[in-house]
Design a protein around this motif. Sequence first.
Motif, PDB file in Angstrom:
ATOM      1  N   ALA A 557      49.510   7.697  57.115  1.00 48.80           N
ATOM      2  CA  ALA A 557      48.662   6.703  57.772  1.00 48.80           C
ATOM      3  C   ALA A 557      47.473   7.381  58.435  1.00 48.80           C
ATOM      4  CB  ALA A 557      49.460   5.927  58.818  1.00 48.80           C
ATOM      5  N   LEU A 558      46.315   6.762  58.276  1.00 47.70           N
ATOM      6  CA  LEU A 558      45.132   7.093  59.074  1.00 47.70           C
ATOM      7  C   LEU A 558      45.031   5.994  60.120  1.00 47.70           C
ATOM      8  CD1 LEU A 558      42.556   8.612  59.784  1.00 47.70           C
ATOM      9  CD2 LEU A 558      41.372   7.281  58.015  1.00 47.70           C
ATOM     10  N   ILE A 559      45.286   6.336  61.372  1.00 41.41           N
ATOM     11  CA  ILE A 559      45.437   5.360  62.442  1.00 41.41           C
ATOM     12  C   ILE A 559      44.159   5.321  63.265  1.00 41.41           C
ATOM     13  CG2 ILE A 559      46.851   4.708  64.428  1.00 41.41           C
ATOM     14  CD1 ILE A 559      49.063   6.523  63.167  1.00 41.41           C
ATOM     15  N   THR A 560      43.660   4.124  63.514  1.00 41.71           N
ATOM     16  CA  THR A 560      42.394   3.967  64.252  1.00 41.71           C
ATOM     17  C   THR A 560      42.622   3.085  65.471  1.00 41.71           C
ATOM     18  OG1 THR A 560      41.774   2.145  62.787  1.00 41.71           O
ATOM     19  CG2 THR A 560      40.944   4.334  62.231  1.00 41.71           C
ATOM     20  N   PRO A 561      43.220   3.638  66.532  1.00 43.54           N
ATOM     21  CA  PRO A 561      43.500   2.855  67.733  1.00 43.54           C
ATOM     22  C   PRO A 561      42.269   2.725  68.626  1.00 43.54           C
ATOM     23  CG  PRO A 561      44.273   5.079  68.024  1.00 43.54           C
ATOM     24  CD  PRO A 561      43.696   5.007  66.636  1.00 43.54           C
ATOM     25  N   THR A 562      42.406   1.900  69.653  1.00 41.63           N
ATOM     26  CA  THR A 562      41.307   1.624  70.573  1.00 41.63           C
ATOM     27  C   THR A 562      41.662   2.124  71.968  1.00 41.63           C
ATOM     28  OG1 THR A 562      40.787  -0.382  69.339  1.00 41.63           O
ATOM     29  CG2 THR A 562      39.837  -0.169  71.554  1.00 41.63           C
ATOM     30  N   PRO A 563      40.849   3.001  72.565  1.00 36.39           N
ATOM     31  CA  PRO A 563      41.122   3.430  73.938  1.00 36.39           C
ATOM     32  C   PRO A 563      41.147   2.239  74.888  1.00 36.39           C
ATOM     33  CG  PRO A 563      39.490   4.856  72.901  1.00 36.39           C
ATOM     34  CD  PRO A 563      39.682   3.693  71.983  1.00 36.39           C
ATOM     35  N   ARG A 564      41.971   2.346  75.907  1.00 39.05           N
ATOM     36  CA  ARG A 564      42.158   1.215  76.813  1.00 39.05           C
ATOM     37  C   ARG A 564      41.088   1.132  77.885  1.00 39.05           C
ATOM     38  NH1 ARG A 564      44.542   1.837  81.914  1.00 39.05           N
ATOM     39  NH2 ARG A 564      45.199   3.958  82.454  1.00 39.05           N
ATOM     40  N   ALA A 565      40.337   2.235  78.108  1.00 38.05           N
ATOM     41  CA  ALA A 565      39.376   2.281  79.216  1.00 38.05           C
ATOM     42  C   ALA A 565      40.104   1.990  80.527  1.00 38.05           C
ATOM     43  CB  ALA A 565      38.210   1.341  78.971  1.00 38.05           C
ATOM     44  N   GLU A 566      39.687   0.950  81.271  1.00 39.00           N
ATOM     45  CA  GLU A 566      40.339   0.662  82.546  1.00 39.00           C
ATOM     46  C   GLU A 566      41.317  -0.505  82.460  1.00 39.00           C
ATOM     47  OE1 GLU A 566      40.135   2.702  85.102  1.00 39.00           O
ATOM     48  OE2 GLU A 566      38.879   3.883  83.759  1.00 39.00           O
ATOM     49  N   ALA A 567      41.450  -1.113  81.303  1.00 39.63           N
ATOM     50  CA  ALA A 567      42.397  -2.218  81.132  1.00 39.63           C
ATOM     51  C   ALA A 567      43.790  -1.660  80.835  1.00 39.63           C
ATOM     52  CB  ALA A 567      41.943  -3.129  80.001  1.00 39.63           C
ATOM     53  N   LEU A 574      47.259   0.266  69.834  1.00 41.81           N
ATOM     54  CA  LEU A 574      47.736   1.530  69.288  1.00 41.81           C
ATOM     55  C   LEU A 574      47.793   1.539  67.761  1.00 41.81           C
ATOM     56  CD1 LEU A 574      50.603   2.199  71.844  1.00 41.81           C
ATOM     57  CD2 LEU A 574      48.406   3.391  71.707  1.00 41.81           C
ATOM     58  N   SER A 575      47.831   0.366  67.139  1.00 39.20           N
ATOM     59  CA  SER A 575      47.857   0.267  65.669  1.00 39.20           C
ATOM     60  C   SER A 575      48.967   1.112  65.058  1.00 39.20           C
ATOM     61  CB  SER A 575      46.495   0.668  65.084  1.00 39.20           C
ATOM     62  OG  SER A 575      45.461  -0.122  65.592  1.00 39.20           O
TER      63      SER A 575
END
Length: 582
Positions: A557-567, A574-575
């Motif tokens: 898998a090539l995983i492309t998650p999203t950083p949460r920042a301050e949320a 996390l995908s």
Amino acid sequence: MSNTGATPVFEQWRETEHRGNDDLLTAGLGLEGLRSGTAAAFASPASPTAGEARRRAIWSSWRGIADLTPGGGFGDVYGTVQPSPGREFSAYARIPGARQPHRVLVQVPDSFDPSRRCLVVTASSGSRGIYGATSVAGSWGLAHGCAVAYTDKGAGSDYYDLDAKVGFQADGTPAKRGTLGFAPEGGAGAHGVAFKHAHSGDNPEADWGRHLLQALQFGLQALDRAYPRSAPFTPANTRTLGVGVSNGGGAVLRAAEIEGDWFDGLVAGEPNVSVAGAPPLYDFVTQAALLMPCALLAIDDLPQPPVQAQTRPAGIQRCAVLASTGQVQGADTEAQARSAWQQLANAGLSEPALRAGAFSTGFDLWRAIAVTYASAYGGYAAGKHPCGYTFAAGHDGRPGIATPEVRAAWWSEASGIPPGNGVILLDGDPAADQLPGLACLRSLWTHDGAAAERVRAGIARAAVNPPRSGLPIVVIHGIDDGLVPISMTSDRYVPLARNAGARIAYWRVANAQHFDSLLAFPDYRKRYVPLLPYMFAAMDQLWEHLEDPTRGLPQDALITPTPRAEAPMQPAQLSIPAASSR
């Protein structure tokens, strides 16, 4: 690697109980206690009890590895910090021919069911002490009712004060005499501080796989003692899962080479492995130590800390010195920085990895790692480093004498590689911008001579080999890893393993760098995601397959998650990839 399954002899067995306000996983601290920026005080600062030393070691290990910040997801989205009462068994183990022992420890939760026997086996990340993998293997294994076996893999925090002649006992308390976790040989006349990774004389990295195997064997013997009516516990009747991150991940993959059905599956996160025939990580580390302070000036918007405005003057100076010796080209700082950047890119470092490497550069990790590993590869005793480096008690670069209070906390808090915790790294020529020492470290890989041949022989012994066929393995690595670059480690290991017929899944994670603990800093959590959720997910999927073979194994898998920042972290960000269906 040939079968090394002869049953070792374990020395200095200890058994302790941990229940009530002193559990296996957090030593009674719980999530809030682990989050505290201040360790629990020793009642007598110079003479901690074994329980106090253990509690602080667990606190320090959690904080050095995991992102425990509110909203970060640990304990909610992945992992657990739920109390796990039970027993610990610990001892010293020794690789045949080794000068020094390594620590082994097994946690047996009260929830362990001998009719569903399972053992998670792990090695500490970095050079950490025996509790260094608690937040990974302990969190997952204890929650599943498994015993968890640990090894410090021949490194760890058994520091030794050469002047006071004080080391650490099996229970983590300081002592001058007795069976110490590390008592250096061949350091006559040396002063300062010795530590096991650098000064054992054993080149521990070459034996990481055997360290892990001995931890497994100790785990089975500990279960025999814990449940004598259900003995014997063997690999044939006990499910065994190996897991580790960073150097611990390297140990897992080295253990995969060993013949015999010791493990049912392995998960290796951001593994430090060097493939024979390709430049080793030591080559990159010594390049980074020389070039990266200059190269980072060619990149804008670096993660903080360190604060770029504070590191820029040192980078400008490094560029100028490198230019004066012909190691970079260019008439001005901008051109010199691009030249340094290009050299690192030619070595295989991506720009995201270089960007994440700003942390290791700003906090002098490259030099500390290069000094320690050069000493270990060459088997040098304390005071005998080929480039003149030494370690001493001290503060702000000034050597001194370790106070009993500072020394007493080394076993619990030290990372296994100074500087830090009241121990400093001394350069043989501290007034020369570190360049002579760094050039010497580099020359141990690039030039000839007795010292270079000695170090290179040690590096060759540490190269990874293909795994045995049929063993399910998951390798997970952050694409932005700036300390153990994916292009120089996992990207090389996976094809090697596949060419040998391995059953291997490879998860590459975008927006993930090496240190989950750095997500405590706001700028890091805006850019990056933690890697540990993928370790837990891979263990879950591998476990489900072992429970029910009709469930598929993890897949590439090539995983492309999203950083949460301050949320707060949400699972969807996390995908996590799904296992294959069958």
